[in-house]
Design an enzyme around this catalytic site. Structure first.
Site, PDB file in Angstrom:
ATOM      1  N   GLY A  94      -2.697  -6.042 -10.933  1.00 28.61           N
ATOM      2  CA  GLY A  94      -3.703  -5.225 -11.600  1.00 28.61           C
ATOM      3  C   GLY A  94      -4.245  -3.972 -10.613  1.00 28.61           C
ATOM      4  N   LEU A 115      -3.465  -0.641 -11.080  1.00 33.21           N
ATOM      5  CA  LEU A 115      -2.297  -0.168 -11.029  1.00 33.21           C
ATOM      6  C   LEU A 115      -2.196   1.486 -10.227  1.00 33.21           C
ATOM      7  CD1 LEU A 115      -0.596  -1.546 -14.094  1.00 33.21           C
ATOM      8  CD2 LEU A 115      -0.921  -2.656 -12.040  1.00 33.21           C
ATOM      9  N   HIS A 116      -1.340   1.672  -9.508  1.00 33.27           N
ATOM     10  CA  HIS A 116      -1.261   2.998  -9.196  1.00 33.27           C
ATOM     11  C   HIS A 116       0.442   3.391  -9.317  1.00 33.27           C
ATOM     12  CE1 HIS A 116       0.890   0.833  -5.909  1.00 33.27           C
ATOM     13  NE2 HIS A 116      -0.288   0.194  -5.693  1.00 33.27           N
ATOM     14  N   HIS A 149       3.237   0.895  -8.752  1.00 31.26           N
ATOM     15  CA  HIS A 149       3.516   0.170  -9.920  1.00 31.26           C
ATOM     16  C   HIS A 149       3.974   0.872 -11.117  1.00 31.26           C
ATOM     17  CE1 HIS A 149      -0.331  -1.821  -8.110  1.00 31.26           C
ATOM     18  NE2 HIS A 149       0.396  -2.902  -8.260  1.00 31.26           N
ATOM     19  N   LYS A 200       7.395  -2.320  -0.725  1.00 34.87           N
ATOM     20  CA  LYS A 200       6.327  -2.316   0.129  1.00 34.87           C
ATOM     21  C   LYS A 200       5.763  -3.743   0.862  1.00 34.87           C
ATOM     22  CE  LYS A 200       1.682  -1.421   0.867  1.00 34.87           C
ATOM     23  NZ  LYS A 200       0.969  -2.605   0.546  1.00 34.87           N
ATOM     24  N   ASP A 201       6.133  -4.837  -0.185  1.00 33.91           N
ATOM     25  CA  ASP A 201       5.778  -6.166   0.085  1.00 33.91           C
ATOM     26  C   ASP A 201       7.408  -6.871   0.495  1.00 33.91           C
ATOM     27  OD1 ASP A 201       3.068  -6.695  -0.673  1.00 33.91           O
ATOM     28  OD2 ASP A 201       3.851  -5.493  -2.236  1.00 33.91           O
ATOM     29  N   SER A 257      -3.222  -1.060  -3.966  1.00 30.05           N
ATOM     30  CA  SER A 257      -4.427  -1.262  -4.826  1.00 30.05           C
ATOM     31  C   SER A 257      -5.546  -1.388  -3.645  1.00 30.05           C
ATOM     32  CB  SER A 257      -4.516  -2.607  -5.551  1.00 30.05           C
ATOM     33  OG  SER A 257      -3.163  -2.279  -6.377  1.00 30.05           O
ATOM     34  N   ARG A 258      -5.349  -1.907  -2.274  1.00 31.26           N
ATOM     35  CA  ARG A 258      -6.238  -2.069  -1.438  1.00 31.26           C
ATOM     36  C   ARG A 258      -6.660  -0.916  -0.756  1.00 31.26           C
ATOM     37  NH1 ARG A 258      -3.529  -7.255  -0.790  1.00 31.26           N
ATOM     38  NH2 ARG A 258      -4.876  -9.036  -1.329  1.00 31.26           N
TER      39      ARG A 258
HETATM   40  P1  AMP Z   1       0.530  -6.090  -6.701  1.00 28.41           P
HETATM   41  O1  AMP Z   1      -0.079  -5.583  -7.715  1.00 28.41           O
HETATM   42  O2  AMP Z   1      -0.031  -5.703  -5.297  1.00 28.41           O
HETATM   43  O3  AMP Z   1       0.918  -7.717  -6.558  1.00 28.41           O
HETATM   44  O4  AMP Z   1       1.943  -5.254  -6.507  1.00 28.41           O
HETATM   45  C1  AMP Z   1       2.903  -5.490  -7.666  1.00 28.41           C
HETATM   46  C2  AMP Z   1       3.996  -5.126  -7.482  1.00 28.41           C
HETATM   47  O5  AMP Z   1       4.030  -3.572  -6.984  1.00 28.41           O
HETATM   48  C3  AMP Z   1       4.754  -5.840  -6.131  1.00 28.41           C
HETATM   49  O6  AMP Z   1       6.354  -5.745  -6.382  1.00 28.41           O
HETATM   50  C4  AMP Z   1       4.605  -4.750  -5.006  1.00 28.41           C
HETATM   51  O7  AMP Z   1       5.520  -4.496  -4.000  1.00 28.41           O
HETATM   52  C5  AMP Z   1       4.800  -3.289  -5.805  1.00 28.41           C
HETATM   53  N1  AMP Z   1       4.020  -2.426  -4.994  1.00 28.41           N
HETATM   54  C6  AMP Z   1       2.699  -2.210  -4.773  1.00 28.41           C
HETATM   55  N2  AMP Z   1       2.555  -1.190  -3.956  1.00 28.41           N
HETATM   56  C7  AMP Z   1       3.974  -0.404  -3.991  1.00 28.41           C
HETATM   57  C8  AMP Z   1       4.449   0.860  -3.413  1.00 28.41           C
HETATM   58  N3  AMP Z   1       3.526   1.626  -2.934  1.00 28.41           N
HETATM   59  N4  AMP Z   1       5.476   1.169  -3.746  1.00 28.41           N
HETATM   60  C9  AMP Z   1       6.357   0.491  -4.563  1.00 28.41           C
HETATM   61  N5  AMP Z   1       6.187  -0.549  -5.184  1.00 28.41           N
HETATM   62  C10 AMP Z   1       4.473  -1.199  -4.843  1.00 28.41           C
END
Ligand code: AMP
Length: 296
Positions: free
Chosen positions: A31, A33-34, A37, A149-150, A186-187
């Site tokens: 969540g 989201l940007h 996502h 990113k991860d 998100s952070r």
């Molecule tokens: P999260 O909500 O942080 O768990 O991220 C969900 C998914 O979005 C994960 O697969 C992340 O690697 C991906 N994600 C987060 N930030 C980015 C970004 N800047 N670029 C591409 N994918 C991202």
């Protein structure tokens, strides 16, 4: 776009799609989201007949003292982003739906979960692997989309899918950045203006090392030094490592295979991660980004 909160409703919605032979894409998120996502969702929508997005703030991947309680939320904005990006189903389970009373079975990743983030976040990848395995069982996607990113997460998940014979193709999407290079996260919401300026050092350091690599500098210690010099603007570097993308082992000499330069750093109390891929040839880079045939 349909919104479902229970596994039963999710399965009921997906059953006819699967029976019609539709290709199902899945984007798991936590969540807030940007556009990172958004890019994952758009890629899924472009490649699949139906895209499922989950928003689940998974408690088991947070350690004590981490930011589970303060993690940012904005469900209304998230819904709009999912809709605009082309999601067909938004899955919003409660914690009790995912971890009912009596829950006790986990996925324990192996060595790939030990270095980098794993060293500083014990149990993190066990929590990630467990929830992703559970979500894969619920959604049964043909393709699942993760962000570079991860980076370590993508390596751990891809290994899990292979090791446990999960019939899903893991697609890794390049990191989406702000115009100035900061990786979307998100952070980033935790950062005030001054902290954001210091956070920019992370991407600047990594991207400078990548530029040096592309210009012919292939000595691992030198590449790390280039990044470290620019990273000096953060409050503390938790790790800065150049690793083999296949086994995550540190590269110490010449970079002669695809490598990831990975960093975790604190700006104030905010922990941020980022990475860049260094590929000796363009063909190698393509392999890392797109190639995954777990059951081949
Ligand atoms: P999260 O909500 O942080 O768990 O991220 C969900 C998914 O979005 C994960 O697969 C992340 O690697 C991906 N994600 C987060 N930030 C980015 C970004 N800047 N670029 C591409 N994918 C991202």
């Amino acid at each position: 776009m349909r919104i479902v909160r229970t596994i039963a409703d999710l399965r009921a919605l997906l059953r006819p799609l699967r029976a019609e032979g539709k290709r199902i894409g899945f984007v798991p998120t936590m969540g807030f989201l940007h556009e990172g996502h958004g890019t994952l969702i758009r890629q899924s929508a472009a490649r699949c007949d139906a895209t499922i997005v989950s928003i689940f703030l998974n408690p088991t991947q947070f350690g004590p003292g981490e930011d589970l309680a303060s993690y940012p939320r904005d469900l209304e904005k998230d819904q709009n982003l999912c809709l605009e990006a082309g999601a067909g189903v938004l899955f919003l389970p409660e914690v009790s739906e995912i971890y009912p009373t009596g829950f006790q079975t986990h996925v324990e990743p192996g060595r790939l979960a030990e270095p980098l983030c794993g060293r500083f976040r014990p149990g993190h990848f066990r929590g990630v692997a467990t929830v992703v395995a559970k979500l894969f069982n619920m959604v049964q996607p043909d393709l699942a989309f993760f962000g570079q990113k991860d980076f370590q997460q993508t390596v751990v998940i891809r290994r899990m899918a292979r090791d446990l014979n999960m019939p899903v193709d893991i697609v890794v999407v390049p990191t989406v950045r702000e115009a100035d290079g900061l990786a979307l996260s998100s952070r980033n919401a935790y950062l005030d203006e001054d902290a954001r300026r210091r956070a920019l050092c992370i991407s600047q350091g990594l991207l400078a090392a990548k530029a040096a690599f592309d210009a012919g500098e292939h000595a691992a210690p030198r590449l790390i030094e280039i990044a470290r010099d620019l990273l000096a603007g953060v409050d503390s570097i938790q790790y800065l490592e150049l690793v083999d993308t296949q086994n995550l082992e540190p590269l110490t000499g010449q970079v002669d295979r695809t490598a990831a330069l990975c960093a975790a750093a604190y700006v104030g109390r905010t922990r941020l991660i980022d990475n860049v891929l260094l590929a000796p040839s363009a063909a190698d880079s393509g392999l890392v980004l797109n190639g995954n045939h777990p059951n081949a």
